[in-house]
Scaffold this active site. Structure first.
Site, mmCIF file in Angstrom:
data_model
loop_
_atom_site.group_PDB
_atom_site.id
_atom_site.type_symbol
_atom_site.label_atom_id
_atom_site.label_comp_id
_atom_site.label_asym_id
_atom_site.label_seq_id
_atom_site.Cartn_x
_atom_site.Cartn_y
_atom_site.Cartn_z
ATOM 1 N N SER A 169 50.287 23.602 -8.287
ATOM 2 C CA SER A 169 49.700 22.316 -7.944
ATOM 3 C C SER A 169 49.493 22.282 -6.428
ATOM 4 O O SER A 169 50.435 22.506 -5.672
ATOM 5 C CB SER A 169 50.674 21.222 -8.388
ATOM 6 N N LYS A 171 45.759 23.619 -9.800
ATOM 7 C CA LYS A 171 45.560 22.172 -10.000
ATOM 8 C C LYS A 171 45.394 21.555 -8.627
ATOM 9 O O LYS A 171 46.237 21.760 -7.742
ATOM 10 C CB LYS A 171 46.770 21.617 -10.731
ATOM 11 N N LEU A 172 44.312 20.796 -8.441
ATOM 12 C CA LEU A 172 44.077 20.112 -7.169
ATOM 13 C C LEU A 172 44.445 18.649 -7.314
ATOM 14 O O LEU A 172 43.990 17.968 -8.236
ATOM 15 C CB LEU A 172 42.596 20.204 -6.769
ATOM 16 N N LYS A 173 45.236 18.165 -6.389
ATOM 17 C CA LYS A 173 45.496 16.736 -6.326
ATOM 18 C C LYS A 173 44.250 16.056 -5.782
ATOM 19 O O LYS A 173 43.665 16.539 -4.790
ATOM 20 C CB LYS A 173 46.686 16.473 -5.387
ATOM 21 N N ASP A 218 44.275 16.366 -10.652
ATOM 22 C CA ASP A 218 45.297 15.358 -10.981
ATOM 23 C C ASP A 218 45.158 14.188 -10.019
ATOM 24 O O ASP A 218 45.291 14.349 -8.805
ATOM 25 C CB ASP A 218 46.693 15.994 -10.832
ATOM 26 N N ASN A 253 46.921 11.158 -10.381
ATOM 27 C CA ASN A 253 48.116 10.297 -10.293
ATOM 28 C C ASN A 253 47.754 8.813 -10.231
ATOM 29 O O ASN A 253 48.219 8.087 -9.347
ATOM 30 C CB ASN A 253 48.981 10.668 -9.077
ATOM 31 N N GLU A 312 43.647 14.879 -14.945
ATOM 32 C CA GLU A 312 44.962 14.344 -15.316
ATOM 33 C C GLU A 312 45.143 12.934 -14.758
ATOM 34 O O GLU A 312 44.915 12.695 -13.570
ATOM 35 C CB GLU A 312 46.031 15.293 -14.735
ATOM 36 N N ASP A 372 49.622 12.009 -18.154
ATOM 37 C CA ASP A 372 50.939 12.369 -17.633
ATOM 38 C C ASP A 372 51.773 11.085 -17.617
ATOM 39 O O ASP A 372 52.493 10.773 -18.567
ATOM 40 C CB ASP A 372 50.773 12.988 -16.232
ATOM 41 N N LYS A 410 56.558 16.287 -19.307
ATOM 42 C CA LYS A 410 57.640 16.426 -18.321
ATOM 43 C C LYS A 410 58.887 15.846 -18.966
ATOM 44 O O LYS A 410 58.932 14.640 -19.253
ATOM 45 C CB LYS A 410 57.336 15.618 -17.065
ATOM 46 N N GLY A 462 55.517 19.498 -13.652
ATOM 47 C CA GLY A 462 56.599 19.827 -12.719
ATOM 48 C C GLY A 462 56.894 18.637 -11.831
ATOM 49 O O GLY A 462 56.020 17.795 -11.593
HETATM 50 O O1 NPG Z 1 54.953 22.136 -9.341
HETATM 51 O O2 NPG Z 1 56.708 20.878 -9.550
HETATM 52 C C1 NPG Z 1 55.540 21.053 -9.239
HETATM 53 C C2 NPG Z 1 54.752 19.902 -8.727
HETATM 54 C C3 NPG Z 1 53.686 19.572 -9.678
HETATM 55 O O3 NPG Z 1 51.968 18.176 -8.919
HETATM 56 C C4 NPG Z 1 53.076 18.257 -9.349
HETATM 57 N N1 NPG Z 1 53.846 17.209 -9.573
HETATM 58 O O4 NPG Z 1 52.234 14.211 -10.393
HETATM 59 O O5 NPG Z 1 52.659 15.971 -11.521
HETATM 60 C C5 NPG Z 1 52.738 15.318 -10.479
HETATM 61 C C6 NPG Z 1 53.404 15.903 -9.282
HETATM 62 C C7 NPG Z 1 54.533 15.145 -8.674
HETATM 63 C C8 NPG Z 1 55.026 15.595 -7.504
HETATM 64 C C9 NPG Z 1 55.058 14.044 -9.239
HETATM 65 C C10 NPG Z 1 56.053 14.923 -6.872
HETATM 66 C C11 NPG Z 1 56.100 13.384 -8.624
HETATM 67 C C12 NPG Z 1 56.574 13.806 -7.434
#
Ligand code: NPG
Length: 385
Positions: A149, A175-177, A203, A205, A228, A253, A277, A305
């Site tokens: 990510s 995966k690009l935020k 993603d 969020n 996502e 998610d 998760k 993750g």
């Molecule tokens: O590889 O553990 C990892 C991070 C993956 O992007 C990732 N996690 O929204 O999924 C998510 C995000 C996240 C990161 C969520 C930090 C919460 C805190």
């Protein structure tokens, strides 16, 4: 399949539970649409049960930005509301990991806190029985493909450098935020630079609204695996409406907090893919139920993750080895996050995979001296007290 998660192991007699907070700096800041993480303040649950012991990791972050949970509150709910139900009165000699969710059911929410306890209890039972998490959960693979990510960057050249580095490391998908203002152009740049074959997903969020549907449809031309969680957690119907307006498959998610919600979201047409998760859904056993609900409906899943240490990562990798985990997960190697992990590091193989631990319980050793050197507090809760 239900017997796989509900049946299972006899309880261990838990004598005490140690709650250890460890602070690990991240190798680089990780920016998402909701904030920037620079370190992990991890709550570890260490169950002491005679000849056995178990470890669980709570994935709640320092602040309630990803969801309503955060680590101080998780510790508080564990000590004041959850452990008393597991360690005192008639129950304390009899609670098996498989029964924890129902014993704790009267307490609303707090799934990350509950998940950490269930994982530690399960680890203690499985170590006693010499069985691995992978075997208990129903794993069918001994290696799992690893994705990474990539956070929001200061510039597109910075992003291209970061992606290039991860591909050199051998990660199998990127995966690009994304967030409003950092979406179409970074995706275009990555697609153009690394080609059509790159497994690529995004993603958000929860950063968009349904009014952004036409804008999000501009991502369709880039052949993404999925988008996502574009919309807020509660807006499952709006995700179904969005799915009618974009061609890229929608993956949920934050919205998927239980097997029941997964079932309803799928029925509503809100998602074609699910990110699982264990922390978000209350534990590994509920995660397996979601896996099963999705498998029965031909909805692929992948393992998300939460910047886990080796403790949480070991169990995640075991989960990701179940049959319907058909997309690479956010199960990256330890060095993507930490210079020093609290278990022997997970190392990415030349095949872009991580090995599924095969030893008893989570199957990795917790390096107690490292834990102690990183600990910022320790609290001991005794059974029957
Ligand atoms: O590889 O553990 C990892 C991070 C993956 O992007 C990732 N996690 O929204 O999924 C998510 C995000 C996240 C990161 C969520 C930090 C919460 C805190």
């Amino acid at each position: 399949m239900a017997t796989r998660v509900q049946g299972g192991t006899a309880p261990v007699a838990v004598e005490a539970v140690e709650l250890i907070r460890v602070r690990l700096p991240l190798v680089a800041p990780f920016r998402t649409s909701f904030g920037t993480e620079t370190r992990r303040d991890v709550l570890l649950v260490h169950v002491l049960a005679g000849d056995s012991e178990g470890w669980g990791e709570c994935v709640a972050m320092q602040e309630p930005l990803y969801s309503s949970e955060y680590v101080d509150a998780a510790q508080r709910v564990i000590t004041e509301h959850l452990l008393p139900r597991l360690l005192t009165g008639d129950t304390h000699k009899a609670v098996s990991a498989g029964a924890i969710a129902s014993v704790l059911e009267p307490i609303k929410g707090h799934r990350m806190a509950k998940a950490a306890l269930e994982a530690a209890w399960l680890d203690a039972e499985l170590r006693r029985d010499g069985q691995s998490f992978a075997a208990r959960l129903g794993a069918v693979r001994d290696r799992v493909p690893s994705g990474v990510s990539v956070g929001i960057m200061a510039s597109i050249p910075d992003l291209l450098d970061a992606v290039s580095g991860y591909l050199d490391n051998g990660y199998m998908r990127i995966k690009l935020k994304i967030e409003p203002g950092w979406d179409v152009e970074p995706v275009r740049a990555v697609r153009e630079r690394f080609g059509a074959d790159l497994l690529l997903q995004v993603d958000a969020n929860t950063a968009y609204t349904l009014d952004d549907a036409q804008h999000l449809a501009r991502l369709d031309e880039f052949g993404l695996l999925l988008i996502e969680q574009p919309l807020p957690e509660e807006q499952i119907l709006a995700h179904a409406k969005l799915a009618g307006q974009v061609r890229t498959p929608i993956c949920l998610d934050e919205s998927i907090v239980s097997a029941l919600v997964a079932e309803e979201a799928i029925e509503m047409g809100a998602c074609a893919i699910v990110n699982i998760k264990p922390g978000r859904v209350g534990g590994y056993l509920e995660a397996v139920r979601i896996h099963d609900v999705c498998a029965e409906r031909s909805i692929p899943v992948w393992c998300g993750g939460m910047l886990e240490t080796g403790v949480g990562r070991a169990a995640n990798v075991a989960l990701a080895a179940l049959p319907n985990f058909t997309l690479p997960g956010d199960t990256s190697a330890s060095d993507r996050y930490f210079a020093e992990d609290i278990t022997p590091p997970f190392v990415l193989g030349a095949d872009g995979c991580l090995p599924v631990p095969q030893g008893p319980g989570i199957g990795v050793e917790v390096l107690r001296d490292v834990v102690d050197s990183l600990a910022t507090s320790t609290q001991l809760v005794r059974a029957g007290a």
